[in-house]
Design an enzyme around this catalytic site. Structure first.
Site, short mmCIF file in Angstrom:
data_model
loop_
_atom_site.label_atom_id
_atom_site.label_comp_id
_atom_site.label_asym_id
_atom_site.label_seq_id
_atom_site.Cartn_x
_atom_site.Cartn_y
_atom_site.Cartn_z
N LYS A 100 -37.46 -19.23 11.86
CA LYS A 100 -38.09 -19.56 10.63
C LYS A 100 -39.47 -18.97 10.64
O LYS A 100 -39.96 -18.48 9.84
CB LYS A 100 -38.40 -21.09 10.48
CG LYS A 100 -38.74 -21.51 9.12
CD LYS A 100 -37.88 -20.93 7.81
CE LYS A 100 -38.30 -21.13 6.67
NZ LYS A 100 -37.56 -20.55 5.53
N SER A 145 -38.08 8.99 1.81
CA SER A 145 -37.66 7.71 2.24
C SER A 145 -37.01 7.13 1.15
O SER A 145 -36.22 7.57 0.54
CB SER A 145 -38.66 6.63 2.99
OG SER A 145 -38.16 5.77 3.61
#
Length: 409
Positions: free
Chosen positions: A277, A225
């Site tokens: 949020k 990765s």
């Protein structure tokens, strides 16, 4: 009584006749008178006492010693006794106090030698850990930089399970600044980590290459990765046949603990300025809109990853996408797919770096950040490295927004 035979004082006339007096008495009296004439007044009392003693006639040597005593010279006998005492004490060997002092001095000497040895070994370990080992006779260098552990941004001491972009980038920058460094080797053992950390490291790799410093990657057990992200731009990649690599992709994880909070009677009131949020908070799951947004963020990072591999490995984006579904490849399979260049260990990578750096002869290998006992001891002033490390990575491991990872899941 006949008066002719009696002297006026009443004594015998025979005793008064000098001719009839014994010889010894006569000689003793004359000797006494001579002594009396030549001896100073200050010595009369002592000598008179000596003459009156019964041994005075038969001990002339003693008289000689008494004369020396009178003149202030110490007698011989005490001096002889003192000399004989010293000889006997020497022949009987050193006293226990002397032996104890010798043992004590020997112990101090051994302790001093041990301290010197410890200091010498410690200094050697520190210098070796800082990269001063190797051949000091050559000036051309190869810098070896380790990437070990989960990758993230921040400042965490090496050797504690994390590979920070700040430390690795700093080492690459320092190697490039050294005009004697002709090549860099990255030794990678990492499952990946933060895409941002991988990007920061890749920027420094590209800067090194722009200045003519080749970069070679040596994969160990794992280079997946984000760890493959920083490997892709290298000039040459070595892996082992059983190395785990690939896993090209991005993941963003979220944790929903709302059922647990309800069971425990925990309630939250959230006041927020925007709909997204509190996205990723553990007290609730994602809405459909939030899931769609999360997917778009992941794909944006994924596209960047694909472009990095395509450019670094001279492949098309479509070719990379065919491989970039997140799966792990062994070193053998990765070589078949063109994700690595060859098989070899760290020293093969060093030889390749010397070749690409046009180094003549045996290069000096400088290990920039190899983990050693000295670096572990110096990396934490308090000595509680585990606790400090946990505090340093809390922002990443316990992110309230979830974690975006280019990492093995």
């Amino acid at each position: 009584m006949n008066d002719e035979n009696v002297n006026p004082e009443g004594t015998d006339s025979k005793s008064m006749n000098p001719e009839e007096a014994p010889g010894d008495d006569l000689s003793r009296n004359s000797a006494y008178e001579k002594k009396e004439a030549i001896i100073p007044e200050e010595g009369i009392s002592e000598i008179t006492v000596g003459e009156d003693s019964p041994d005075s006639d038969s001990a002339p040597e003693r008289q000689e010693e008494e004369k020396k005593d009178a003149s202030g010279i110490p007698p011989r006998e005490p001096e002889k006794k003192r000399i004989e005492s010293e000889k006997s004490s020497k022949s009987s060997g050193p006293s226990p106090s002397i032996q104890k002092n010798k043992r004590s001095n020997r112990s101090y000497f051994l302790v001093l030698l041990a301290l010197i040895a410890v200091i010498a070994v410690s200094m050697a370990a520190i210098f070796y850990g800082l990269g001063f080992g190797g051949d000091f006779g050559t000036s051309e260098k190869i810098a070896v930089i380790y990437v070990q552990g989960s990758m993230l941004t921040g400042n965490v001491p090496s050797g504690l399970g994390y590979a920070t972009s700040e430390e690795i980038s700093e080492n690459i920058h320092s190697a490039v600044a050294d005009e004697n460094v002709k090549a860099i080797v990255l030794r990678i053992n990492s499952p990946g980590g933060s895409p941002a950390a991988a990007q920061e490291i890749s920027i420094e790799i590209e800067k090194a290459q722009e200045k003519g410093i080749p970069v070679v990657v040596s994969m160990g057990d794992l280079a997946a990765s984000a760890a493959y992200y920083i490997s892709a731009p290298a000039d040459y990649i070595y892996a082992n046949p059983s190395t785990s690599t690939g896993s090209i992709g991005v993941i963003w994880t979220f944790e929903n603990m709302s059922s647990y909070y309800e069971r425990e009677g925990v309630e939250y009131y959230i006041s927020k300025s925007g709909e997204f949020k509190d996205m990723g908070s553990s007290w609730r799951g994602l809405t459909d809109e939030e899931k769609e947004y999360a997917d778009s963020v992941v794909m944006e990072s994924y596209d960047d990853f694909v472009g990095q591999v395509a450019e670094g490995r001279n492949m098309s984006r479509s070719e990379v996408k065919e491989l970039a579904d997140g799966r792990i490849y062994t070193g053998t399979k990765a070589k078949e797919l063109g994700l690595v260049d060859g098989f070899g260990n760290l020293y093969d990578a060093i030889d390749k770096a010397a070749e690409l750096g046009s180094i003549q002869g045996e290069p000096k290998v400088v290990y920039m950040n190899r983990v050693s006992l000295s670096s572990l001891l110096l990396g934490s002033e308090s000595g509680n490295s585990g606790e400090e490390t946990s505090q340093l990575v809390d922002y990443f491991e316990k992110s309230p927004y979830g974690k975006i990872l280019a990492c093995m899941s």
